[in-house]
Write an enzyme that holds these catalytic residues in place. Structure first.
Site, short mmCIF file in Angstrom:
data_model
loop_
_atom_site.label_atom_id
_atom_site.label_comp_id
_atom_site.label_asym_id
_atom_site.label_seq_id
_atom_site.Cartn_x
_atom_site.Cartn_y
_atom_site.Cartn_z
N GLY A 133 4.20 55.41 68.28
CA GLY A 133 4.83 54.15 68.67
C GLY A 133 4.53 53.79 70.11
N ILE A 134 3.36 54.21 70.61
CA ILE A 134 3.01 53.99 72.03
C ILE A 134 2.81 52.51 72.36
N ASP B 5 9.26 50.74 74.15
CA ASP B 5 9.60 52.03 74.76
C ASP B 5 8.36 52.89 74.95
N LEU C 113 8.68 57.51 68.39
CA LEU C 113 9.28 56.19 68.62
C LEU C 113 8.81 55.18 67.58
N ALA D 60 8.51 53.03 64.35
CA ALA D 60 9.45 52.58 63.32
C ALA D 60 9.22 51.11 63.00
N GLN D 61 9.60 50.71 61.78
CA GLN D 61 9.87 49.30 61.52
C GLN D 61 11.27 49.14 62.10
N TYR E 20 9.86 49.84 52.49
CA TYR E 20 8.85 50.06 53.54
C TYR E 20 9.53 50.65 54.78
N THR F 126 19.49 56.00 66.92
CA THR F 126 19.96 54.68 67.34
C THR F 126 21.46 54.50 67.18
N GLU G 136 22.67 52.01 65.92
CA GLU G 136 22.87 51.37 64.62
C GLU G 136 23.45 52.35 63.60
N TYR H 245 17.61 49.68 57.73
CA TYR H 245 17.08 50.32 58.95
C TYR H 245 17.95 51.50 59.36
N LYS I 118 17.21 55.51 59.51
CA LYS I 118 17.40 56.29 60.73
C LYS I 118 18.40 57.44 60.52
P1 NAP Z 1 9.15 48.49 68.89
O1 NAP Z 1 8.84 47.73 70.13
O2 NAP Z 1 9.39 47.77 67.61
O3 NAP Z 1 7.95 49.54 68.68
C1 NAP Z 1 7.78 50.22 67.46
C2 NAP Z 1 6.50 51.01 67.51
O4 NAP Z 1 6.30 51.65 66.23
C3 NAP Z 1 5.24 50.15 67.75
O5 NAP Z 1 4.33 50.88 68.53
C4 NAP Z 1 4.70 49.97 66.35
O6 NAP Z 1 3.32 49.70 66.30
C5 NAP Z 1 4.98 51.35 65.78
N1 NAP Z 1 4.93 51.36 64.31
C6 NAP Z 1 5.56 50.56 63.44
N2 NAP Z 1 5.24 50.88 62.18
C7 NAP Z 1 4.36 51.91 62.26
C8 NAP Z 1 3.63 52.66 61.31
N3 NAP Z 1 3.74 52.41 59.99
N4 NAP Z 1 2.82 53.64 61.74
C9 NAP Z 1 2.67 53.88 63.08
N5 NAP Z 1 3.32 53.19 64.03
C10 NAP Z 1 4.16 52.21 63.62
O7 NAP Z 1 10.43 49.44 69.12
P2 NAP Z 1 11.11 49.89 70.52
O8 NAP Z 1 12.13 48.87 70.88
O9 NAP Z 1 10.06 50.30 71.45
O10 NAP Z 1 11.93 51.17 70.01
C11 NAP Z 1 11.30 52.45 69.95
C12 NAP Z 1 12.03 53.30 68.92
O11 NAP Z 1 13.41 53.44 69.28
C13 NAP Z 1 12.03 52.73 67.51
O12 NAP Z 1 11.99 53.84 66.62
C14 NAP Z 1 13.38 52.03 67.39
O13 NAP Z 1 13.79 51.99 66.05
C15 NAP Z 1 14.24 52.96 68.23
N6 NAP Z 1 15.37 52.34 68.92
C16 NAP Z 1 15.21 51.22 69.67
C17 NAP Z 1 16.28 50.70 70.37
C18 NAP Z 1 16.13 49.48 71.25
O14 NAP Z 1 17.16 48.89 71.59
N7 NAP Z 1 14.93 49.12 71.65
C19 NAP Z 1 17.53 51.36 70.31
C20 NAP Z 1 17.65 52.52 69.57
C21 NAP Z 1 16.56 53.02 68.89
P3 NAP Z 1 2.74 48.17 66.39
O15 NAP Z 1 2.76 47.82 67.86
O16 NAP Z 1 1.40 48.30 65.80
O17 NAP Z 1 3.69 47.31 65.58
O1 F7E Z 2 20.36 41.71 67.31
C1 F7E Z 2 22.68 38.94 66.66
C2 F7E Z 2 22.41 39.90 65.53
O2 F7E Z 2 17.99 41.95 66.58
C3 F7E Z 2 21.48 41.89 68.14
C4 F7E Z 2 16.92 47.14 67.49
O3 F7E Z 2 16.20 47.52 68.64
O4 F7E Z 2 19.01 47.59 68.58
C5 F7E Z 2 18.27 46.59 67.91
O5 F7E Z 2 18.96 46.14 66.76
C6 F7E Z 2 22.63 41.05 67.63
C7 F7E Z 2 22.92 41.19 66.14
O6 F7E Z 2 19.18 43.87 67.74
C8 F7E Z 2 20.29 36.23 66.42
O7 F7E Z 2 23.08 39.50 64.33
C9 F7E Z 2 22.43 36.43 66.64
O8 F7E Z 2 24.29 41.31 65.92
O9 F7E Z 2 18.51 41.95 69.05
P1 F7E Z 2 18.91 42.32 67.68
P2 F7E Z 2 19.97 44.90 66.82
O10 F7E Z 2 20.14 44.40 65.44
O11 F7E Z 2 21.21 45.29 67.56
C10 F7E Z 2 19.29 48.76 67.80
C11 F7E Z 2 20.07 49.73 68.67
C12 F7E Z 2 18.08 49.33 67.18
O12 F7E Z 2 17.97 50.54 66.97
C13 F7E Z 2 17.10 48.37 66.59
O13 F7E Z 2 15.81 48.98 66.44
O14 F7E Z 2 22.30 39.67 67.83
N1 F7E Z 2 21.91 37.67 66.60
N2 F7E Z 2 21.45 35.52 66.52
C14 F7E Z 2 20.57 37.60 66.47
N3 F7E Z 2 19.63 38.57 66.41
C15 F7E Z 2 18.33 38.16 66.30
N4 F7E Z 2 17.35 39.09 66.27
N5 F7E Z 2 18.00 36.82 66.24
C16 F7E Z 2 18.94 35.82 66.30
O15 F7E Z 2 18.61 34.63 66.24
#
Ligand code: NAP
Ligand code: F7E
Length: 348
Positions: A8-9, A13, A85, A87-88, A100, A130, A132, A153, A157
């Site tokens: 997930g480079i 993150d 890191l 993930a979809q 998926y 997460t 979540e 999702y 996780k």
């Molecule tokens: P992100 O921007 O969506 O990055 C996801 C990464 O996973 C990308 O590099 C993506 O590649 C890769 N990936 C997706 N499907 C793949 C596959 N089938 N095989 C190989 N690589 C694949 O996510 P992030 O915000 O950096 O978050 C990093 C991790 O922390 C994720 O696992 C996410 O679920 C978790 N997380 C995020 C948050 C947050 O608030 N950001 C909070 C808690 C946990 P592409 O660039 O090619 O799509």
């Molecule tokens: O939504 C509300 C939506 O998509 C935050 C991922 O990184 O953090 C992320 O998941 C809130 C939700 O993030 C829109 O319903 C309102 O309540 O930015 P989000 P998320 O669902 O919290 C967790 C920790 C992860 O692990 C996940 O990978 O915002 N909301 N209106 C909306 N959200 C989106 N996307 N778009 C809207 O128009």
């Protein structure tokens, strides 16, 4: 010199973590997906021609659905540390693509853990768990809070969380779960709510758009700054004993609070520009995530600095500058390296 493998480079993150580890002198290997267009915009500034001397960033094609490839990579790279890191990661999209998401986000972690186990290496493993997972559990949430996932999702996780614990407790792997609350940055994917808002503010301010269409504005989140959170990931793998940790700011706001702060930072009246669209609602919502990072603060000496409201201002500034410098059609392709790694801590 240590060697790290980042799955997930190319994500938000992954790009900050690659910077952090290269800065610490690591040899960094990253897995990227083959795509018909370049998908490495977040790490292009780190990339160097492999024909040069002393290159420390190495990219490999691979996919979380391809277990044999993951085993080959682990055995050939022999990393000291793996950060999973990949993930979809979009909650709303996981309702459209549940199996998926389960394959990549859930089973993908099991494939990596099994590859480490089969290789017999002493590799340390970080799993991107997460907040979540807490789903509908009442706040504040910490490592002891029971999980109540509310999306495909989160269910995926949950599987990867327990597989990580199972390989730790059953096979003695140094495997940890970072239970991270939402963390954002100018590199955040454009369809997550914070970045969707700050990009819209910049475009409305520039006169390119009049409205942004949003879903549930009353959900509450604990939004931190992504570079601080990747530091926490690294600290988890440097600890003496493997354990699971929550990372959060300890401050929660509604989506509407973030939205108002972003519009006000640009001098705009949000009520004139925000419209509701039910397509952004989810079949099940997570109403309130509010983290308690006490364990990470005490055991890892990890602390968040940037507050959710500072983040809103920072991201508006970035998206506004990106538009000014590169024009409406290039906003997604601005070089991100020039954006400061840390911001000055100001009051809210
Ligand atoms: P992100 O921007 O969506 O990055 C996801 C990464 O996973 C990308 O590099 C993506 O590649 C890769 N990936 C997706 N499907 C793949 C596959 N089938 N095989 C190989 N690589 C694949 O996510 P992030 O915000 O950096 O978050 C990093 C991790 O922390 C994720 O696992 C996410 O679920 C978790 N997380 C995020 C948050 C947050 O608030 N950001 C909070 C808690 C946990 P592409 O660039 O090619 O799509
Ligand atoms: O939504 C509300 C939506 O998509 C935050 C991922 O990184 O953090 C992320 O998941 C809130 C939700 O993030 C829109 O319903 C309102 O309540 O930015 P989000 P998320 O669902 O919290 C967790 C920790 C992860 O692990 C996940 O990978 O915002 N909301 N209106 C909306 N959200 C989106 N996307 N778009 C809207 O128009």
């Amino acid at each position: 010199m240590k060697t790290a493998l980042i799955l997930g480079i190319t994500g938000q993150d992954g790009s900050y973590l690659a910077e952090l580890l290269l800065g610490k002198g690591y040899d960094v290997h990253g897995v990227i997906r083959r795509a018909s267009t370049f998908n490495t915009v977040r790490i292009d500034h780190l990339y160097r021609d492999p024909h040069e001397q002393d290159v420390r960033l190495h990219l490999h094609y691979g996919d979380m659905t391809d277990g044999s490839r993951l085993l080959t990579l682990v055995e050939s790279i022999q990393p000291d540390e793996i950060y999973n890191l990949a993930a979809q990661s979009h909650v709303r999209v996981s309702f459209d693509e549940p199996t998926y998401t389960g394959d990549v986000t859930g089973l993908g972690a099991a494939r990596v853990l099994e590859a480490v186990h089969m290789s017999g290496l002493n590799t340390r493993y970080y799993q991107a768990s997460t907040s979540e997972l807490f789903g509908s559990a009442a706040p504040r949430q910490n490592e002891e809070t029971p999980f109540q996932p509310q999306s495909p999702y989160a269910a995926a996780k949950l599987y990867s969380y327990w597989m990580t614990r199972l390989y730790r407790e059953g096979y003695g792997l140094f495997a940890v779960n970072g239970i991270l609350f939402n963390h954002e940055s100018p590199r955040r994917g454009e369809t997550f709510v914070t970045r969707k808002i700050t990009r819209a503010v910049a475009r409305i301010k520039a006169g390119l758009e009049d409205y942004v269409y949003m879903g549930n504005l009353q959900a509450k989140r604990d939004w931190g700054y992504a570079p601080e959170y990747v530091e926490g990931m690294w600290r988890m793998l440097q600890a003496e004993e493997p354990a699971d940790y929550c990372l959060a700011t300890g401050q929660a706001y509604t989506v509407q609070d973030f939205l108002v702060a972003a519009f006000e930072h640009a001098g705009l009246d949000w009520e004139k520009h925000v419209r509701f669209d039910e397509r952004y609602l989810r079949p099940a919502e997570v109403d309130f995530l509010w983290g308690d990072p006490s364990k990470a603060e005490a055991k890892l000496n990890w602390h968040s600095e940037v507050t959710p409201m500072q983040l809103a201002a920072m991201m508006v500034e970035y998206d506004t500058k990106a538009l000014e410098h590169h024009g409406a059609h290039y906003v997604d392709q601005v070089p991100l390296a020039w954006w400061p790694y840390r911001v000055e801590a100001n009051d809210d």
